[in-house]
Design an enzyme around this catalytic site. Structure first.
Site, PDB file in Angstrom:
ATOM      1  N   CYS A  48       0.824  -1.227   0.000  1.00  0.00           N
ATOM      2  CA  CYS A  48       0.000   0.000   0.000  1.00  0.00           C
ATOM      3  C   CYS A  48       0.848   1.265   0.000  1.00  0.00           C
ATOM      4  CB  CYS A  48      -0.936   0.007   1.204  1.00  0.00           C
ATOM      5  SG  CYS A  48      -2.029  -1.402   1.232  1.00  0.00           S
TER       6      CYS A  48
ATOM      7  N   HIS B 228      -2.877   7.098   3.008  1.00  0.00           N
ATOM      8  CA  HIS B 228      -3.386   5.808   2.531  1.00  0.00           C
ATOM      9  C   HIS B 228      -4.651   5.506   3.331  1.00  0.00           C
ATOM     10  CE1 HIS B 228      -4.052   1.731   1.650  1.00  0.00           C
ATOM     11  NE2 HIS B 228      -3.597   1.270   2.795  1.00  0.00           N
TER      12      HIS B 228
ATOM     13  N   ASN C 107     -10.395  -0.143   1.061  1.00  0.00           N
ATOM     14  CA  ASN C 107      -8.935  -0.037   0.954  1.00  0.00           C
ATOM     15  C   ASN C 107      -8.524  -0.435  -0.468  1.00  0.00           C
ATOM     16  OD1 ASN C 107      -6.181  -0.410   1.038  1.00  0.00           O
ATOM     17  ND2 ASN C 107      -6.170  -1.504   2.995  1.00  0.00           N
TER      18      ASN C 107
HETATM   19  N1  COA Z   1     -18.052  -8.303  11.003  1.00  0.00           N
HETATM   20  C1  COA Z   1     -18.519  -8.499  12.260  1.00  0.00           C
HETATM   21  N2  COA Z   1     -17.730  -8.814  13.303  1.00  0.00           N
HETATM   22  C2  COA Z   1     -16.414  -8.936  13.066  1.00  0.00           C
HETATM   23  C3  COA Z   1     -15.860  -8.757  11.785  1.00  0.00           C
HETATM   24  C4  COA Z   1     -16.728  -8.438  10.733  1.00  0.00           C
HETATM   25  N3  COA Z   1     -16.319  -8.237   9.479  1.00  0.00           N
HETATM   26  N4  COA Z   1     -14.529  -8.951  11.867  1.00  0.00           N
HETATM   27  C5  COA Z   1     -14.238  -9.228  13.129  1.00  0.00           C
HETATM   28  N5  COA Z   1     -15.395  -9.215  13.864  1.00  0.00           N
HETATM   29  C6  COA Z   1     -15.557  -9.456  15.290  1.00  0.00           C
HETATM   30  C7  COA Z   1     -14.408 -10.254  15.898  1.00  0.00           C
HETATM   31  O1  COA Z   1     -14.620 -11.638  15.760  1.00  0.00           O
HETATM   32  C8  COA Z   1     -14.454  -9.808  17.340  1.00  0.00           C
HETATM   33  O2  COA Z   1     -15.496 -10.500  18.011  1.00  0.00           O
HETATM   34  P1  COA Z   1     -15.326 -10.950  19.545  1.00  0.00           P
HETATM   35  O3  COA Z   1     -15.160  -9.662  20.301  1.00  0.00           O
HETATM   36  O4  COA Z   1     -16.599 -11.663  19.806  1.00  0.00           O
HETATM   37  O5  COA Z   1     -14.110 -11.811  19.580  1.00  0.00           O
HETATM   38  C9  COA Z   1     -14.872  -8.345  17.245  1.00  0.00           C
HETATM   39  O6  COA Z   1     -15.520  -8.200  15.967  1.00  0.00           O
HETATM   40  C10 COA Z   1     -13.723  -7.382  17.334  1.00  0.00           C
HETATM   41  O7  COA Z   1     -12.680  -7.875  16.499  1.00  0.00           O
HETATM   42  P2  COA Z   1     -11.336  -7.096  16.307  1.00  0.00           P
HETATM   43  O8  COA Z   1     -10.445  -7.875  15.382  1.00  0.00           O
HETATM   44  O9  COA Z   1     -10.809  -6.680  17.643  1.00  0.00           O
HETATM   45  O10 COA Z   1     -11.869  -5.803  15.542  1.00  0.00           O
HETATM   46  P3  COA Z   1     -11.122  -4.468  15.232  1.00  0.00           P
HETATM   47  O11 COA Z   1     -11.887  -3.354  15.825  1.00  0.00           O
HETATM   48  O12 COA Z   1      -9.645  -4.567  15.532  1.00  0.00           O
HETATM   49  O13 COA Z   1     -11.276  -4.374  13.663  1.00  0.00           O
HETATM   50  C11 COA Z   1     -10.009  -4.666  11.649  1.00  0.00           C
HETATM   51  C12 COA Z   1     -10.703  -5.351  12.813  1.00  0.00           C
HETATM   52  C13 COA Z   1      -9.433  -5.718  10.733  1.00  0.00           C
HETATM   53  C14 COA Z   1     -11.052  -3.840  10.897  1.00  0.00           C
HETATM   54  C15 COA Z   1      -8.896  -3.713  12.204  1.00  0.00           C
HETATM   55  O14 COA Z   1      -8.084  -4.414  13.098  1.00  0.00           O
HETATM   56  C16 COA Z   1      -8.034  -3.119  11.120  1.00  0.00           C
HETATM   57  O15 COA Z   1      -8.485  -2.302  10.324  1.00  0.00           O
HETATM   58  N6  COA Z   1      -6.736  -3.460  11.109  1.00  0.00           N
HETATM   59  C17 COA Z   1      -5.799  -2.921  10.142  1.00  0.00           C
HETATM   60  C18 COA Z   1      -5.933  -3.692   8.862  1.00  0.00           C
HETATM   61  C19 COA Z   1      -5.324  -2.990   7.695  1.00  0.00           C
HETATM   62  O16 COA Z   1      -5.248  -1.798   7.644  1.00  0.00           O
HETATM   63  N7  COA Z   1      -4.904  -3.780   6.703  1.00  0.00           N
HETATM   64  C20 COA Z   1      -4.413  -3.295   5.467  1.00  0.00           C
HETATM   65  C21 COA Z   1      -3.076  -2.722   5.574  1.00  0.00           C
HETATM   66  S1  COA Z   1      -2.658  -1.754   4.175  1.00  0.00           S
END
Ligand code: COA
Length: 330
Positions: free
Chosen positions: A115, A255, A285
């Site tokens: 990215c 980004h 993204n």
């Molecule tokens: N829909 C509903 N629930 C979801 C879900 C979805 N798409 N994805 C995860 N969950 C759930 C999880 O299972 C978890 O449930 P639990 O509390 O019962 O265990 C809860 O939501 C929270 O999960 P978590 O992983 O802590 O969520 P988060 O707030 O960290 O968000 C991302 C997850 C992936 C959106 C976030 O971590 C993120 O954006 N990370 C960076 C990724 C990125 O930028 N990647 C590209 C790089 S260029």
């Protein structure tokens, strides 16, 4: 010191017509529109139709950028394509685009900094132009990420979309163009975001479902922490190098991976919402295409004025990050 700078003289973009909304995703995986908006800020993403190679997006974006620059395809000396999902390893996406736009005098290669690719490519292009080696460089950030997403994994499929953004760089007045830059890589953190290609370890296989071995896997929370820290640090480094403060910056063009990442960095840097160029609610993204797509939209709707100070900042797989100060104007 040169009597010119390397600057953007044309922009273009292509966003596919097919849309997948959060409500569509509710029918595909266990998720909800409410969760996706609250946790990411994304409302919809655009996806390439099946059967169309991804580089066709890049051709359309490149044609717009060349026409906007007021030059001809034969004038292009170099094409750099940034991509995380090439149609082929060979020919490169850059060569496929070269053929598609008939830029017969251009050298062409792909650059992979995930990215962060667009920021890396800008710095590479700057060096070629400021050294006098090349006159016009075309950067095409061509990202068909839907091709490497596991559409049954809610951890990733809600996040990504497809698009291409392009810029033509050439000589501009010394008061404009690319100024300070910062590029960094953290290979020791690379395991946090992977897309296997010609080799896959058992460990990587075990992270994915069956027959989904060539898809994106990430440790979302590790990447999130890295993203907020690296975007904040990379922006501060550029402000310090330039000897300016946040108040001297007109726009931060980040980004776009997750609105909470952008807001987290903005809060630490005390940057107001009006100073940030955001489109991810519409696109998801789109990897290295994020920044050039925003540039095309904002420049064509008249948001940028000559002399505006922009800071581009990105992070991504590798892991990588980068930033640069750009003074808008030809
Ligand atoms: N829909 C509903 N629930 C979801 C879900 C979805 N798409 N994805 C995860 N969950 C759930 C999880 O299972 C978890 O449930 P639990 O509390 O019962 O265990 C809860 O939501 C929270 O999960 P978590 O992983 O802590 O969520 P988060 O707030 O960290 O968000 C991302 C997850 C992936 C959106 C976030 O971590 C993120 O954006 N990370 C960076 C990724 C990125 O930028 N990647 C590209 C790089 S260029």
């Amino acid at each position: 010191m040169h009597d010119f700078s390397a600057g953007i003289i044309g922009t273009g973009k292509y966003i596919p017509g097919k849309v997948i909304t959060n409500h569509d995703l509710e029918k595909m995986v266990d998720t909800s529109d409410e969760w996706i908006i609250k946790r990411t800020g994304i409302k919809k993403r655009h996806i390439l139709e099946d059967g169309i190679p991804s580089y066709k997006m890049g051709i359309k974006a490149a044609e717009q950028a060349i026409s906007d620059a007021g030059i001809n395809p034969e004038d292009i000396d170099l094409i750099i394509t940034t991509t995380e999902a090439p149609d082929y390893l060979s020919p490169s996406m850059a060569c496929l685009i070269q053929k598609g736009i008939n830029a017969k005098n251009a050298a062409a290669f792909d650059l992979n900094a995930a990215c962060t690719g667009f920021v890396y490519a800008m710095v590479v292009a700057q060096k070629f132009i400021e050294s006098g080696y090349y006159r016009y460089v075309l950067i095409v950030s061509n990202e068909g990420l839907s091709r490497v997403v596991d559409w049954k994994s809610r951890n990733t499929c809600v996040l990504f979309g497809d698009a291409a953004g392009a810029v033509v760089l050439g000589k501009v007045d010394r008061q404009f163009g690319i100024k300070e830059s910062y590029l960094a890589s953290f290979g020791d953190l690379g395991h946090n975001l992977t897309i296997p290609c010609c080799y896959i370890s058992d460990e990587e296989k075990n992270k994915r479902s069956e027959n989904m071995e060539r898809t994106i896997w990430q440790d979302g929370s590790e990447v999130f922490t890295f993203a907020v820290r690296s975007m904040t640090d990379a922006t501060r480094i550029i402000l310090d190098k330039a000897g300016i403060s946040v108040k001297d910056m007109d726009y931060l063009i980040p980004h776009q991976a997750n609105l909470r990442i952008i807001n987290g960095a903005a809060k630490r840097l005390e940057i107001s919402d009006e100073q940030i160029g955001v489109i991810l609610h519409e696109t998801g993204n789109i990897s290295s295409a994020s920044i050039p797509v925003v540039l095309d939209i904002f420049s064509k709707n008249g948001k940028f004025k000559n002399g505006n100070t922009l800071i581009f900042v990105a992070f991504g797989g590798g892991l990588t990050c980068g930033s640069l100060r750009f003074l808008w104007g030809k």
